[in-house]
Each structure stands twice: as C-alpha cells, then as structure tokens.
Scaffold this motif. Structure first.
Motif, PDB file in Angstrom:
ATOM      1  N   SER A 364       0.818  -1.225   0.000  1.00  0.00           N
ATOM      2  CA  SER A 364       0.000   0.000   0.000  1.00  0.00           C
ATOM      3  C   SER A 364       0.847   1.268   0.000  1.00  0.00           C
ATOM      4  O   SER A 364       0.324   2.352  -0.262  1.00  0.00           O
ATOM      5  CB  SER A 364      -0.943   0.011   1.208  1.00  0.00           C
ATOM      6  N   TYR A 370      -6.757   0.057  -2.634  1.00  0.00           N
ATOM      7  CA  TYR A 370      -6.602  -1.021  -1.656  1.00  0.00           C
ATOM      8  C   TYR A 370      -7.200  -2.338  -2.154  1.00  0.00           C
ATOM      9  O   TYR A 370      -6.820  -3.407  -1.666  1.00  0.00           O
ATOM     10  CB  TYR A 370      -7.221  -0.610  -0.322  1.00  0.00           C
ATOM     11  N   ASP A 463      -6.699   0.779   7.582  1.00  0.00           N
ATOM     12  CA  ASP A 463      -6.474   1.393   6.276  1.00  0.00           C
ATOM     13  C   ASP A 463      -7.521   0.980   5.245  1.00  0.00           C
ATOM     14  O   ASP A 463      -7.699   1.646   4.223  1.00  0.00           O
ATOM     15  CB  ASP A 463      -5.077   1.043   5.756  1.00  0.00           C
ATOM     16  N   LEU A 464      -8.209  -0.139   5.496  1.00  0.00           N
ATOM     17  CA  LEU A 464      -9.280  -0.568   4.593  1.00  0.00           C
ATOM     18  C   LEU A 464     -10.578   0.184   4.859  1.00  0.00           C
ATOM     19  O   LEU A 464     -11.507   0.124   4.045  1.00  0.00           O
ATOM     20  CB  LEU A 464      -9.529  -2.069   4.748  1.00  0.00           C
ATOM     21  N   GLN A 467     -12.572   2.525   2.264  1.00  0.00           N
ATOM     22  CA  GLN A 467     -11.863   2.471   0.980  1.00  0.00           C
ATOM     23  C   GLN A 467     -12.725   1.718  -0.035  1.00  0.00           C
ATOM     24  O   GLN A 467     -13.094   0.564   0.191  1.00  0.00           O
ATOM     25  CB  GLN A 467     -10.508   1.785   1.147  1.00  0.00           C
TER      26      GLN A 467
END
Length: 628
Positions: A364, A370, A463-464, A467
């Motif tokens: 990433s 993603y 982080d997902l 997304q």
C-alpha cells in the motif's frame, strides 16, 4: 355719605386682600404638589432597590448555605465565581479535546483525520456519552463527586506542548487538580490527578473511587459487525491481557490493572496508569438487541477502581489514548496497548504481526487502490503457499497409484473381524512403497494458521476503512448490491437485509476448489468399513455445506476478506490445475514407488511400537473369536 364711601372703600380693600391671599395659597399648593409626588416616587424606587438587593443577598446566602450543607468545605468551589458552562480546548493536528469546567473532564474528543459512516466529523466523546468522576468522603462527612463540582481552569505551555490545569478548590492553596498535557501530532494525552493541602479534608477511612463510564457510539456502516468488534480490554497483573465478552453483558473484578481500553472497531479510548489499580471492577453491556432499531450505540462500558492515598495525598500519573487502532502506533508507546487489536492468539497473531501487516503496508506504500493491494497480497500469499499445495497433491497422486493394491488387500481381508489385519497390511504396503499417509494432511494443517490469521487481519486493518473497490464502498464492511427494508425474522438475523456479491463469488470459488480437491481425494478413498462413517458421503456434504455456510457468515463481514478468499481460491484452482496437468506424472510416481520397494526399509521405534500394538490387538481379537 362720606361714611358710606369710606365703608365701601374699606370693604373693597378687604376683599382685595382676601383675594390676594387665596391666589397666593393656590399658587403655593400648585408648586408644592409636584415636589411631593416626586419625593414619593423616589422613595418607592429606593424601596424597590433595597428590596431587590436584599432578596439577592438572601438568595445567595441560601445557595451558599445549601452548598455548605451538601459539599462542606468544597462549597468554596461553588462560590468561586468560575463559570459552570465554561470549557477549555486543547488541539493539535490529529486530535481536538474540549474539557469542561464542570467536573474538569473531557466532554468532546474529535479525531480530525477521520469521519464516521455518515461522513460527519468523528467524535469518540460527545453529547455526554462519557463520564469521569472521583468519589470520596470528607472529614466533615460529605460525599463528594467531582463530576458535580466546578473546577477553575488555567492554560499554559510546556515547550510545544499544551497544558490545561483544572483545580477543584477548598481555598486558593488547597485543591484537587486534574492536569492535561497534549503533545503535537499525538493521540496520547498526559493526565495526572493530585491533591494539594487536602490531608485534613479527605477522609482516608472512606473509599476513594475512580469511576469511568462510556457509551460507545456507532461509527461504522454495519452496527452488527461493529458491535462484534467492540469490547473492553485490559492489562492485568504479570502483563497478562484479557477482555470482557462481546456478548450481551459481562463483568470482572481484576487486580493490579495497568490500563483499561474501551475499544471500538477501529478506535479506542484507553486509560493508562503508572500506579496500577489494586482492584478494578469492569463491566461491559451490549446495547444492540435489534440492528434495525438500535442504530446509535453499540456497548456501554464501566470501570470502578479504588484509589489510594500516599502520605495523605492523591498522586496518580496517567495517560489517555484517544485515537485509531493502528498496530505500529500503539506498539510505539511500549505499554502493550497494541493488544487491543485482536490479531489472533499464538501463531495466528505472530503471522499477522510479522507477515501480513508488513506485506500489506509495503504494497500500500506505492499502490493507492486497496482492492488492488488485496489482490497482490493474495497472489504473494498463494505463491508462498504453493509448495505446500504441491506436496499435498503429490501425496494424493501417490495414494491414487497405490489404490489398486489397497483395494486388493481390502478384498483379501473383508469384514469387521479382519479390520486390524487389513489396516496392518495397508500400512505395510505404504511403508514399503515410501508413501506417508500423513503427507497429504500436514500441508493442509500448515495452511490453517494462515486462514485464521487472515480472518483476524482484515477486520483489524484500519487502512481498509471507507476504501472503495468496484461496487464495494467500504472494504472494511459488507458490500451491498441490493438492500430491502422488510424485516424477515430468521433471514434478517443470520443473513441481514442486504445482498453482498463478494461472498457469493467467494462461495462459488470455494465450491469448485473443494470439488476439484475432493475429486482427487475420493479417487484414492477406501470403501467405508463396517461400523465406520462413510467419508465419501461426509466429504460430499461438506462440499455443499461449506460454501453455503460462508455465504451466510460473510454477508455481514468485511468485503476485503471476501475479496481475498475469492481471488485466493481462483489462484489455488489455477495452481492445482497446473500441478495436475503439467507437473505431476503418475507413471514417474509409480516407477519411483517400485524403486522404493527394492530398497531396504529402516523401521523407526515409533513404527515398531505401532506394529507391535497392532499385532497384539490382532492376537487379542483372534482369542476373543476363538472363545465365541
């Protein structure tokens, strides 16, 4: 005549004098009336003013008396003149905190780089969902709750750090202080509690309790999924980490607690202390009974921890972490708070920390999409696992080559009474041919930790969050291509009120993978023995049951995980096809088996003991048969 004229003149003069007197009297009264009215009005006004002032004095006196009656020496804080509704703001690049004069506690905590599921600013603390209180008794037999009293605030700087001090005063030199210090670009807040000059005010014979309550407000798209990932975590004595059940309600009494975390799905509010709480009563309660009705909050958390006096004074250095659950950031504090992230226990957590998290963040770091990151990560994992798939498939091929000979043994020793002899002969054949019956199971077992590790990785990776990829608008939550509002009791409880496409694709891929894999297994499967379960039937049932189970289970799960399993099974099918078609040569395997039979075999001590045990079992079985 002269006398009459004199009389008339005298009368005229008298009437004139009387008239003059009347005119003077009238003029005098008119001049006096306004003066009298003004004087009267002024007196009334003065009386009203005096009455108002008197009432205010009386009211203040009554309030002061009531405060003294209720708070004793701490009534000073009520009369200090500090504005009750006043607040102080501490703010850096990532965090904004609002601290109230009343209670000296945080009433708003905004994470500035994040939004909630409605794209609104994300607050972990707001609208009275959090309450921080210290309860203690005084020498004049009053019960004090700090949340009810007014603290006097002051602000200052400590280098680049912002400092806010809140003092609950008994006098200018006697007070209980909450001190907050916020560093630049940091979610960790220094927080201390100390008393000054209260040795003869606080009653040391009474309990001093820290009470911290919080309601976890909804932040994510799926409140059901978020509630499953929301829990109270803590570190207890000897560095052990634990959590309360994510079910309806749970409570524990723990000793020597270093930190307590009210962990939501991707965010946490954590209270840490340098002086461990000797005892802590912890409570968690689920607020979600019906996901279609309960849409505001997930759980309520509560902590009651007794505080102790040191030389008659309170002195606790603490911290508040109010921020996202990012493993690297949490681990950097060296407090163990990264354990709020449920990455799995034992080997599963090790795989996530040392393999999947580094691989994911490496990919990433130069790929912005993603969904593509997940696909590439899947490719890396499957390539690393392909040697295990190859070994498993080679083992299956060897068993397939030996199947005619094993069928002959089964025909030679039929029936339940020959079961031990039959098994002994088959094992001897496999050992002579250099085939290990466990060789096909071990690679599959080695892949299981990877499966369970990924099952924990995707729900924990912030982080997902929010997304998008293809039709999915949030890879950390379910993807929805169709939704309905009608509540269907059983279906809504297990499946939900939406249709997710990634789980369907993953389920189809799993079905074909299991079909290909079990086709290979069934080709070498032995006939079911009398009294033993029919493995072929069980495998067929699993081939249909597993995809259906996944379809229901993953419909509310992270779409990123469903995407991974879909791509993973497609890759596995491809690898298996290549191995079967272009790599494995059954004629070469058979030739290798014939060569192995010519070589002298060394029997291990374990196999010797196993053969001896089977021989004894056969002899015992023969004796029992002879007695009959």
């Amino acid at each position: 005549m002269e006398e009459k004229k004199k009389l008339d003149i005298s009368q005229l003069i008298g009437f004139a004098l009387i008239g003059a007197v009347l005119v003077w009297y009238t003029m005098t009264q008119k001049d006096k009336e306004p003066v009298a009215e003004n004087t009267k009005t002024e007196i009334v006004q003065n009386n009203e003013s005096e009455t108002t002032t008197s009432d205010a004095v009386v009211t203040d006196s009554l309030l002061q008396a009531a405060a003294v009656q209720k708070y004793g020496t701490f009534a000073y804080a009520v009369a200090s003149g500090t504005e009750e509704s006043g607040t102080t703001t501490l703010e850096n690049d990532v965090l904004k905190l609002v601290i109230a004069n009343k209670g000296g506690q945080i009433v708003e905590a905004q994470l500035k780089n994040y939004e909630d599921y409605q794209k609104a600013p994300l607050y972990l603390i707001k609208d009275n969902n959090s309450n921080f209180n210290i309860q203690f008794g005084t020498q004049d037999n009053k019960l004090i709750n700090t949340k009810d009293l007014i603290f006097a605030p002051t602000t200052s700087k400590n280098g680049k750090n912002q400092v806010a001090s809140f003092k609950l005063k008994v006098s200018n030199s006697q007070y209980l202080e909450y001190r907050y210090e916020l560093k630049p670009n940091d979610y960790m807040l220094d927080f201390s509690v100390r008393s000054v000059g209260l040795e003869n005010v606080i009653n040391s014979n009474n309990k001093i309790n820290l009470e911290w309550d919080m309601t976890a407000n909804r932040q994510e798209k799926s409140i059901k999924y978020e509630n499953q990932m929301t829990a109270l975590h803590y570190e207890k004595e000897d560095g052990k980490y634990d959590d309360l059940s994510v079910g309806s309600e749970d409570d524990e009494m723990e000793s020597d607690v270093d930190w307590i975390a009210y962990k939501q799905h991707f965010f946490s509010t954590i209270l840490l202390t340098n002086t461990p709480f000797e005892k802590a009563e912890l409570t968690s309660k689920s607020l979600v009974k019906d996901v279609l009705v309960d849409t505001i909050a997930t759980k309520s958390f509560s902590t009651v921890a007794p505080l102790k006096l040191t030389n008659g004074a309170l002195s606790y250095n603490m911290n508040f972490y109010i921020g996202p659950n990012i493993h690297k950031n949490l681990a950097s504090y060296n407090k163990g708070i990264e354990n709020v992230m449920n990455l799995g226990w034992g080997i599963f957590g090790w795989i996530n920390r040392n393999a999947f998290i580094p691989i994911f963040h490496f990919l990433s770091s130069f790929i912005g999409n993603y969904g593509i990151v997940i696909i590439l990560m899947t490719l890396v994992v499957r390539l690393l696992m392909s040697p295990l798939v190859y070994k498993s498939y080679v083992s299956s091929a060897k068993m397939k080559v030996l199947k005619p000979e094993m069928d002959a043994i089964n025909a030679k020793f039929p029936g339940k009474e020959n079961q031990m002899k039959r098994q002994s002969e088959i094992m001897a054949l496999q050992r002579k041919s250099g085939v290990n019956m466990m060789a096909g199971c071990i690679p599959a077992l080695l892949q299981m930790p990877v499966f369970f590790a990924l099952f924990r990785f995707f729900p924990s990776e912030i982080d997902l969050r929010q997304q998008p990829f293809l039709w999915a608008d949030d890879l950390s939550s379910y993807d929805s291509v169709f939704e309905w509002s009608t509540h269907i009791p059983i279906l809504s409880s297990f499946y939900g009120n939406h249709f997710s496409l990634f789980p369907v694709l993953a389920s189809i891929a799993i079905f074909f993978y299991m079909r290909m894999n079990q086709g290979q297994q069934m080709s070498m499967q032995q006939p079911a023995q009398e009294g033993m379960p029919d493995m072929q039937k069980m495998m067929k049932m699993m081939m249909y049951f597993s995809p259906i189970m996944m379809l229901f289970f993953f419909n509310n799960y992270a779409s990123g995980l469903s995407l991974y399993y879909f791509v993973s099974n497609l890759l596995t099918l491809t690898i298996m096809y290549v191995i079967k078609t272009y790599v494995i040569d059954e004629e070469k395997i058979l030739a290798k088996i014939h060569e192995n039979r010519k070589k002298p075999k060394k029997t291990s001590k374990f196999k010797q003991r196993l053969d001896e045990a089977m021989k004894q079992a056969q002899e015992q079985q023969a004796k029992q048969k002879g007695k009959k």
